[in-house]
Design a protein around this motif. Structure first.
Motif, PDB file in Angstrom:
ATOM      1  N   ASP A 208       1.596  -2.654  19.979  1.00  0.00           N
ATOM      2  CA  ASP A 208       1.683  -1.317  19.397  1.00  0.00           C
ATOM      3  C   ASP A 208       0.938  -1.163  18.081  1.00  0.00           C
ATOM      4  O   ASP A 208       0.417  -0.092  17.782  1.00  0.00           O
ATOM      5  N   CYS A 209       0.943  -2.202  17.241  1.00  0.00           N
ATOM      6  CA  CYS A 209       0.407  -2.039  15.890  1.00  0.00           C
ATOM      7  C   CYS A 209      -0.256  -3.312  15.394  1.00  0.00           C
ATOM      8  O   CYS A 209      -0.082  -4.375  15.967  1.00  0.00           O
ATOM      9  N   HIS A 210      -1.002  -3.165  14.321  1.00  0.00           N
ATOM     10  CA  HIS A 210      -1.431  -4.316  13.531  1.00  0.00           C
ATOM     11  C   HIS A 210      -0.386  -4.498  12.445  1.00  0.00           C
ATOM     12  O   HIS A 210       0.090  -3.512  11.864  1.00  0.00           O
ATOM     13  N   THR A 211      -0.003  -5.725  12.166  1.00  0.00           N
ATOM     14  CA  THR A 211       0.969  -6.018  11.131  1.00  0.00           C
ATOM     15  C   THR A 211       0.304  -6.905  10.088  1.00  0.00           C
ATOM     16  O   THR A 211      -0.199  -7.978  10.421  1.00  0.00           O
ATOM     17  N   ILE A 212       0.302  -6.449   8.847  1.00  0.00           N
ATOM     18  CA  ILE A 212      -0.296  -7.180   7.738  1.00  0.00           C
ATOM     19  C   ILE A 212       0.826  -7.443   6.750  1.00  0.00           C
ATOM     20  O   ILE A 212       1.449  -6.506   6.253  1.00  0.00           O
TER      21      ILE A 212
ATOM     22  N   VAL B 271      -5.603  -7.045   1.677  1.00  0.00           N
ATOM     23  CA  VAL B 271      -5.002  -6.036   2.557  1.00  0.00           C
ATOM     24  C   VAL B 271      -6.031  -4.956   2.871  1.00  0.00           C
ATOM     25  O   VAL B 271      -6.161  -4.531   4.025  1.00  0.00           O
ATOM     26  N   ILE B 272      -6.795  -4.528   1.871  1.00  0.00           N
ATOM     27  CA  ILE B 272      -7.861  -3.547   2.112  1.00  0.00           C
ATOM     28  C   ILE B 272      -8.865  -4.122   3.108  1.00  0.00           C
ATOM     29  O   ILE B 272      -9.324  -3.426   4.019  1.00  0.00           O
ATOM     30  N   ARG B 273      -9.208  -5.390   2.972  1.00  0.00           N
ATOM     31  CA  ARG B 273     -10.096  -6.064   3.930  1.00  0.00           C
ATOM     32  C   ARG B 273      -9.543  -5.958   5.351  1.00  0.00           C
ATOM     33  O   ARG B 273     -10.240  -5.550   6.280  1.00  0.00           O
ATOM     34  N   SER B 274      -8.261  -6.309   5.519  1.00  0.00           N
ATOM     35  CA  SER B 274      -7.647  -6.264   6.849  1.00  0.00           C
ATOM     36  C   SER B 274      -7.558  -4.836   7.379  1.00  0.00           C
ATOM     37  O   SER B 274      -7.827  -4.588   8.559  1.00  0.00           O
ATOM     38  N   LEU B 275      -7.192  -3.886   6.521  1.00  0.00           N
ATOM     39  CA  LEU B 275      -7.118  -2.497   6.958  1.00  0.00           C
ATOM     40  C   LEU B 275      -8.494  -1.958   7.344  1.00  0.00           C
ATOM     41  O   LEU B 275      -8.624  -1.187   8.301  1.00  0.00           O
ATOM     42  N   THR B 276      -9.515  -2.350   6.613  1.00  0.00           N
ATOM     43  CA  THR B 276     -10.876  -1.912   6.925  1.00  0.00           C
ATOM     44  C   THR B 276     -11.292  -2.405   8.306  1.00  0.00           C
ATOM     45  O   THR B 276     -11.832  -1.638   9.116  1.00  0.00           O
ATOM     46  N   ILE B 277     -11.026  -3.660   8.601  1.00  0.00           N
ATOM     47  CA  ILE B 277     -11.336  -4.208   9.928  1.00  0.00           C
ATOM     48  C   ILE B 277     -10.487  -3.516  10.984  1.00  0.00           C
ATOM     49  O   ILE B 277     -10.975  -3.143  12.057  1.00  0.00           O
TER      50      ILE B 277
ATOM     51  N   LEU C  41     -11.268  -1.737  15.069  1.00  0.00           N
ATOM     52  CA  LEU C  41     -10.217  -1.774  16.085  1.00  0.00           C
ATOM     53  C   LEU C  41      -9.453  -0.458  16.245  1.00  0.00           C
ATOM     54  O   LEU C  41      -8.439  -0.407  16.931  1.00  0.00           O
ATOM     55  N   GLY C  42      -9.920   0.597  15.611  1.00  0.00           N
ATOM     56  CA  GLY C  42      -9.471   1.937  15.938  1.00  0.00           C
ATOM     57  C   GLY C  42      -8.182   2.463  15.357  1.00  0.00           C
ATOM     58  O   GLY C  42      -7.705   3.505  15.786  1.00  0.00           O
ATOM     59  N   THR C  43      -7.595   1.787  14.369  1.00  0.00           N
ATOM     60  CA  THR C  43      -6.362   2.349  13.807  1.00  0.00           C
ATOM     61  C   THR C  43      -6.688   3.559  12.932  1.00  0.00           C
ATOM     62  O   THR C  43      -7.778   3.674  12.372  1.00  0.00           O
ATOM     63  N   ARG C  44      -5.732   4.466  12.845  1.00  0.00           N
ATOM     64  CA  ARG C  44      -5.924   5.701  12.080  1.00  0.00           C
ATOM     65  C   ARG C  44      -4.796   5.951  11.086  1.00  0.00           C
ATOM     66  O   ARG C  44      -4.962   6.722  10.158  1.00  0.00           O
ATOM     67  N   SER C  45      -3.648   5.342  11.285  1.00  0.00           N
ATOM     68  CA  SER C  45      -2.490   5.559  10.418  1.00  0.00           C
ATOM     69  C   SER C  45      -2.127   4.261   9.705  1.00  0.00           C
ATOM     70  O   SER C  45      -2.327   3.175  10.250  1.00  0.00           O
ATOM     71  N   VAL C  46      -1.572   4.402   8.497  1.00  0.00           N
ATOM     72  CA  VAL C  46      -1.127   3.246   7.717  1.00  0.00           C
ATOM     73  C   VAL C  46       0.301   3.509   7.255  1.00  0.00           C
ATOM     74  O   VAL C  46       0.600   4.565   6.698  1.00  0.00           O
ATOM     75  N   ILE C  47       1.177   2.537   7.502  1.00  0.00           N
ATOM     76  CA  ILE C  47       2.553   2.582   7.019  1.00  0.00           C
ATOM     77  C   ILE C  47       2.743   1.410   6.057  1.00  0.00           C
ATOM     78  O   ILE C  47       2.428   0.266   6.405  1.00  0.00           O
ATOM     79  N   LEU C  48       3.241   1.702   4.875  1.00  0.00           N
ATOM     80  CA  LEU C  48       3.496   0.684   3.862  1.00  0.00           C
ATOM     81  C   LEU C  48       4.998   0.506   3.715  1.00  0.00           C
ATOM     82  O   LEU C  48       5.727   1.496   3.584  1.00  0.00           O
ATOM     83  N   ILE C  49       5.453  -0.755   3.744  1.00  0.00           N
ATOM     84  CA  ILE C  49       6.896  -1.002   3.650  1.00  0.00           C
ATOM     85  C   ILE C  49       7.185  -2.085   2.611  1.00  0.00           C
ATOM     86  O   ILE C  49       6.809  -3.240   2.785  1.00  0.00           O
ATOM     87  N   HIS C  50       7.842  -1.667   1.531  1.00  0.00           N
ATOM     88  CA  HIS C  50       8.431  -2.595   0.571  1.00  0.00           C
ATOM     89  C   HIS C  50       9.915  -2.678   0.947  1.00  0.00           C
ATOM     90  O   HIS C  50      10.337  -2.057   1.919  1.00  0.00           O
ATOM     91  N   HIS C  51      10.714  -3.397   0.175  1.00  0.00           N
ATOM     92  CA  HIS C  51      12.142  -3.481   0.506  1.00  0.00           C
ATOM     93  C   HIS C  51      12.981  -3.711  -0.732  1.00  0.00           C
ATOM     94  O   HIS C  51      12.476  -4.088  -1.789  1.00  0.00           O
ATOM     95  N   THR C  52      14.269  -3.472  -0.596  1.00  0.00           N
ATOM     96  CA  THR C  52      15.206  -3.716  -1.688  1.00  0.00           C
ATOM     97  C   THR C  52      15.359  -5.217  -1.898  1.00  0.00           C
ATOM     98  O   THR C  52      15.133  -6.020  -0.996  1.00  0.00           O
ATOM     99  N   ASN C  53      15.742  -5.592  -3.095  1.00  0.00           N
ATOM    100  CA  ASN C  53      16.002  -6.995  -3.448  1.00  0.00           C
ATOM    101  C   ASN C  53      14.817  -7.908  -3.161  1.00  0.00           C
ATOM    102  O   ASN C  53      14.987  -9.028  -2.671  1.00  0.00           O
TER     103      ASN C  53
ATOM    104  N   ALA D  47      -1.478   0.664  11.538  1.00  0.00           N
ATOM    105  CA  ALA D  47      -1.379  -0.621  10.849  1.00  0.00           C
ATOM    106  C   ALA D  47      -0.182  -0.546   9.912  1.00  0.00           C
ATOM    107  O   ALA D  47      -0.019   0.439   9.180  1.00  0.00           O
ATOM    108  N   VAL D  48       0.653  -1.565   9.951  1.00  0.00           N
ATOM    109  CA  VAL D  48       1.842  -1.639   9.100  1.00  0.00           C
ATOM    110  C   VAL D  48       1.611  -2.744   8.079  1.00  0.00           C
ATOM    111  O   VAL D  48       1.319  -3.881   8.439  1.00  0.00           O
TER     112      VAL D  48
END
Length: 187
Positions: free
Chosen positions: A75-79, A90-96, A101-113, A54-55
């Motif tokens: 390939d992934c869930h995108t939140i 977001v915790i609600r969506s990640l929990t589901i 739905l079987g996800t095991r990894s979480v990637i968090l992406i912030h950005h510049t500006n 999940a991203v």
């Protein structure tokens, strides 16, 4: 990744035999969907992401996550939300995503500006004055993207609702270079 936005009048013309009937952006998008659906083939997938990831990322239009991460459909869930901040929803969506739905990894992406770097929590008070009701949600504004990624990683890692918190990684996406910079958690 495209770096320029086009208005409806600058965008390419509709397919032959289809005229642009509406003048709004939504009308244009609905018409684009009609063209898309005409060539659509059901990929035969279910809702479980192939990569079991999940991203969580900012809603910023400059982030084309699938291209930036080399992801394909399924390939992934995108939140996405303002800032890519880990909130209760977001915790609600990640929990589901994990439990149903079987996800095991979480990637968090912030950005510049990021736009959240230029506003404050006073935004809520301004809204209250304008509309007569205070929002129940926090703005989650921040000045330091790296620190906010660390905070978001900590929120994921400590949530009692999430089953898989050992593969949680955070990044800041540079909107001028397209590169991710990994943020290491505090110990």
């Amino acid at each position: 990744m495209s770096t320029t936005a086009q208005s409806p009048t600058e965008h390419s013309a509709p397919a032959a035999g289809q005229a642009l009937t509406g003048g709004t952006v939504t009308d244009r998008l609905v018409e684009a969907n009609i063209r898309y659906a005409a060539e659509f083939d059901d990929p035969g997938m279910d809702a479980r992401p192939v990569l079991k990831v999940a991203v969580v990322a900012c809603m910023d239009a400059r982030l084309d996550l699938h291209d930036a991460l080399g992801l394909a459909l399924g390939d992934c869930h995108t939140i996405r939300n303002a800032g890519g901040v880990v909130t209760d929803d977001v915790i609600r969506s990640l929990t589901i995503s994990q439990r149903a739905l079987g996800t095991r990894s979480v990637i968090l992406i912030h950005h510049t500006n990021c736009g959240l770097e230029s506003i404050t929590e006073e935004f809520r008070q301004e809204l209250e004055v304008e509309v007569g009701q205070r929002p129940v949600w926090a703005v989650e504004a921040y000045k330091d993207a790296d620190q906010d990624v660390r905070q978001s990683m900590q929120r994921v890692r400590t949530s009692p609702f999430l089953l898989h918190t050992d593969d949680v990684r955070g990044f800041v996406f540079d909107v001028t270079s397209g590169l991710l910079r990994e943020i290491l958690p505090t110990s």
